[in-house]
Design an enzyme around this catalytic site. Structure first.
Site, mmCIF file in Angstrom:
data_model
loop_
_atom_site.group_PDB
_atom_site.id
_atom_site.type_symbol
_atom_site.label_atom_id
_atom_site.label_comp_id
_atom_site.label_asym_id
_atom_site.label_seq_id
_atom_site.Cartn_x
_atom_site.Cartn_y
_atom_site.Cartn_z
ATOM 1 N N GLY A 17 -8.608 18.287 -20.855
ATOM 2 C CA GLY A 17 -8.183 17.577 -19.647
ATOM 3 C C GLY A 17 -7.148 16.508 -19.936
ATOM 4 N N LEU A 18 -6.905 15.702 -18.940
ATOM 5 C CA LEU A 18 -5.897 14.640 -19.032
ATOM 6 C C LEU A 18 -6.221 13.681 -20.177
ATOM 7 C CD1 LEU A 18 -3.576 12.961 -17.739
ATOM 8 C CD2 LEU A 18 -5.252 12.048 -16.133
ATOM 9 N N VAL A 19 -7.458 13.207 -20.228
ATOM 10 C CA VAL A 19 -7.852 12.261 -21.275
ATOM 11 C C VAL A 19 -8.070 12.992 -22.599
ATOM 12 C CG1 VAL A 19 -9.656 10.660 -22.009
ATOM 13 C CG2 VAL A 19 -8.830 10.602 -19.662
ATOM 14 N N TYR A 31 -19.298 11.373 -5.791
ATOM 15 C CA TYR A 31 -18.765 11.172 -7.146
ATOM 16 C C TYR A 31 -19.174 9.801 -7.676
ATOM 17 C CZ TYR A 31 -15.040 10.870 -10.694
ATOM 18 O OH TYR A 31 -14.325 10.751 -11.866
ATOM 19 N N LYS A 75 -21.438 8.921 -11.041
ATOM 20 C CA LYS A 75 -20.855 8.157 -12.152
ATOM 21 C C LYS A 75 -21.667 6.896 -12.435
ATOM 22 C CE LYS A 75 -17.181 10.294 -13.732
ATOM 23 N NZ LYS A 75 -16.970 10.519 -15.166
ATOM 24 N N LYS A 101 4.820 17.624 -5.720
ATOM 25 C CA LYS A 101 5.472 17.774 -4.400
ATOM 26 C C LYS A 101 6.972 17.488 -4.497
ATOM 27 C CE LYS A 101 1.755 16.237 -1.295
ATOM 28 N NZ LYS A 101 1.418 15.144 -0.370
ATOM 29 N N ASP A 132 -5.754 7.250 4.015
ATOM 30 C CA ASP A 132 -5.334 6.195 3.085
ATOM 31 C C ASP A 132 -6.398 5.969 2.012
ATOM 32 O OD1 ASP A 132 -2.827 5.347 3.790
ATOM 33 O OD2 ASP A 132 -3.517 3.794 5.175
HETATM 34 P P1 GDP Z 1 -8.122 7.289 -5.348
HETATM 35 O O1 GDP Z 1 -7.292 6.288 -6.103
HETATM 36 O O2 GDP Z 1 -9.445 7.516 -5.945
HETATM 37 O O3 GDP Z 1 -8.216 6.962 -3.888
HETATM 38 O O4 GDP Z 1 -7.451 8.712 -5.448
HETATM 39 P P2 GDP Z 1 -5.959 9.273 -5.428
HETATM 40 O O5 GDP Z 1 -5.392 9.277 -6.791
HETATM 41 O O6 GDP Z 1 -6.071 10.587 -4.739
HETATM 42 O O7 GDP Z 1 -5.079 8.238 -4.581
HETATM 43 C C1 GDP Z 1 -5.233 8.171 -3.207
HETATM 44 C C2 GDP Z 1 -4.223 7.241 -2.577
HETATM 45 O O8 GDP Z 1 -2.902 7.780 -2.679
HETATM 46 C C3 GDP Z 1 -4.509 7.102 -1.075
HETATM 47 O O9 GDP Z 1 -4.097 5.833 -0.616
HETATM 48 C C4 GDP Z 1 -3.632 8.202 -0.492
HETATM 49 O O10 GDP Z 1 -3.314 7.963 0.878
HETATM 50 C C5 GDP Z 1 -2.395 8.061 -1.372
HETATM 51 N N1 GDP Z 1 -1.588 9.303 -1.408
HETATM 52 C C6 GDP Z 1 -0.337 9.448 -0.946
HETATM 53 N N2 GDP Z 1 0.099 10.705 -1.091
HETATM 54 C C7 GDP Z 1 -0.898 11.394 -1.714
HETATM 55 C C8 GDP Z 1 -1.028 12.743 -2.150
HETATM 56 O O11 GDP Z 1 -0.145 13.577 -2.000
HETATM 57 N N3 GDP Z 1 -2.204 13.057 -2.767
HETATM 58 C C9 GDP Z 1 -3.213 12.160 -2.975
HETATM 59 N N4 GDP Z 1 -4.327 12.570 -3.603
HETATM 60 N N5 GDP Z 1 -3.124 10.894 -2.537
HETATM 61 C C10 GDP Z 1 -2.002 10.504 -1.917
#
Ligand code: GDP
Length: 319
Positions: free
Chosen positions: A12-14, A142, A146, A194, A275
């Site tokens: 994986g990543l880590v 999750y 954890k 993307k 969000d």
């Molecule tokens: P988190 O840090 O655990 O919430 O997980 P993520 O790495 O999925 O980050 C989520 C945050 O990035 C949220 O605020 C999303 O709205 C924002 N975000 C913006 N664009 C994207 C996208 O394309 N994918 C994901 N996963 N999050 C996005």
């Protein structure tokens, strides 16, 4: 001869960053024995299954363990698969930590995440606040699984006094070899993928949500180096937050990525997408006090390397 170290989640990543950190450059190989670093992935052992975990320890007999395997994903995936994220992570952690004990492993480092913290708690997050309230509703499956790794390790340290097991709690990790899924990914790899496609196909680049939430990102190589230090040197009980403690908005992240790609197309924020938690600022003072000379990779450099990695490995990348 160095001691045998087993790394779960080895591809994986880590896990892949750990492999790099544990392999010295060719001119410094010396007596280094790569065979002492055993990286295992889900194709070899299903860690949800206790007898396979038992078999893994029987086959490899490690002296130390870095337990980096987890069922992980970004916000979208966490919202969709709460039950699976709970069960899979709970079982993997319970099995790996308990079998490590049974097989006489004295040193183990397990990965938590800042997502495990309560949604509403006084900031900044520090290790004393893990259990002070409900996690954010978007990822509670999750998060609770954890949290139980921390409980298990604390309980084991109290009952089995010779075990020096500890937890690390990284913030949002990114880097080469990540999962670049357009559905399940974390924000950095997903936005990189993307953008890659938007640039290639001449289409718009769509970001989820408002762009206002704040996150702390940490480069996978930094996580690997700090984890190596923890495994070698740290015997304390307190879980260690691995974090730069630099918060940036998703908008700022988008600007960095657009600049790195030299993307000239349209950037859209899709307010129909979530969000998630608004922010989760963390206190990194414990790890900074312990490893004061450590220099975190600036996000601009980490992003550059990750984007470059995807461009060069697009056909082999995971998603
Ligand atoms: P988190 O840090 O655990 O919430 O997980 P993520 O790495 O999925 O980050 C989520 C945050 O990035 C949220 O605020 C999303 O709205 C924002 N975000 C913006 N664009 C994207 C996208 O394309 N994918 C994901 N996963 N999050 C996005």
């Amino acid at each position: 001869m160095s001691e045998k170290i087993l790394i779960t989640g080895g591809n994986g990543l880590v896990g892949s960053a750990l492999a790099e950190v544990y392999t010295p450059p060719p001119d410094q190989m010396g007596e280094f024995e790569n065979k002492n670093i055993i990286r295992v992935g889900s194709a070899e052992y299903n860690l949800i299954n206790k007898s396979e975990v038992n078999l893994m320890f029987m086959n490899h007999r490690p002296k130390k363990v870095i337990h980096a395997a987890a069922r992980v994903g970004g916000l979208g995936s966490n919202m969709k698969y709460k039950g699976e994220y709970f069960y899979d992570n709970l079982m993997m952690n319970a099995n790996v930590i308990d079998q490590a004990r049974i097989w006489g492993v004295k040193k183990l480092v397990a990965f938590l995440t800042t997502c495990a913290f309560p949604a509403e708690v006084e900031y900044p997050l520090d290790h004393t606040k893990i259990h002070l309230g409900e996690p954010h509703e978007s990822n509670f499956g999750y998060a609770y699984a954890k949290r139980m790794a921390e409980v298990q390790i604390r309980a084991y340290r109290e009952q089995y006094r010779s075990l020096k097991y500890s937890c690390v709690i990284p913030t949002n990790i990114y880097g080469p070899n990540d999962n670049f899924s357009l559905e399940h990914g974390h924000v950095v790899p997903m936005l990189i993928h993307k953008l890659y496609k938007a640039q290639r196909d001449g289409t718009d680049f769509t970001v989820w949500g408002s762009g206002k939430p704040l996150r702390e990102f940490i480069f996978s190589r930094d996580v690997a180096k700090l984890t190596q230090w923890v495994l070698d040197k740290y015997e304390g009980e307190a879980p260690l937050i691995l974090s730069t403690s630099d918060e940036i908005t998703i908008e700022h992240l988008v600007d960095l990525l657009v600049k790195e790609f030299k993307f000239k197309g349209k950037v859209k924020f899709d307010s129909s997408k979530p969000d998630g938690q608004y922010r989760k600022p963390s206190d990194n003072s414990l790890i900074k006090d312990l490893v004061p000379a450590f220099k975190f990779t600036p996000i601009e450099e980490g992003i550059k390397e990750t984007v470059q990695w995807l461009k060069e490995n697009y056909d082999e990348a995971r998603w």
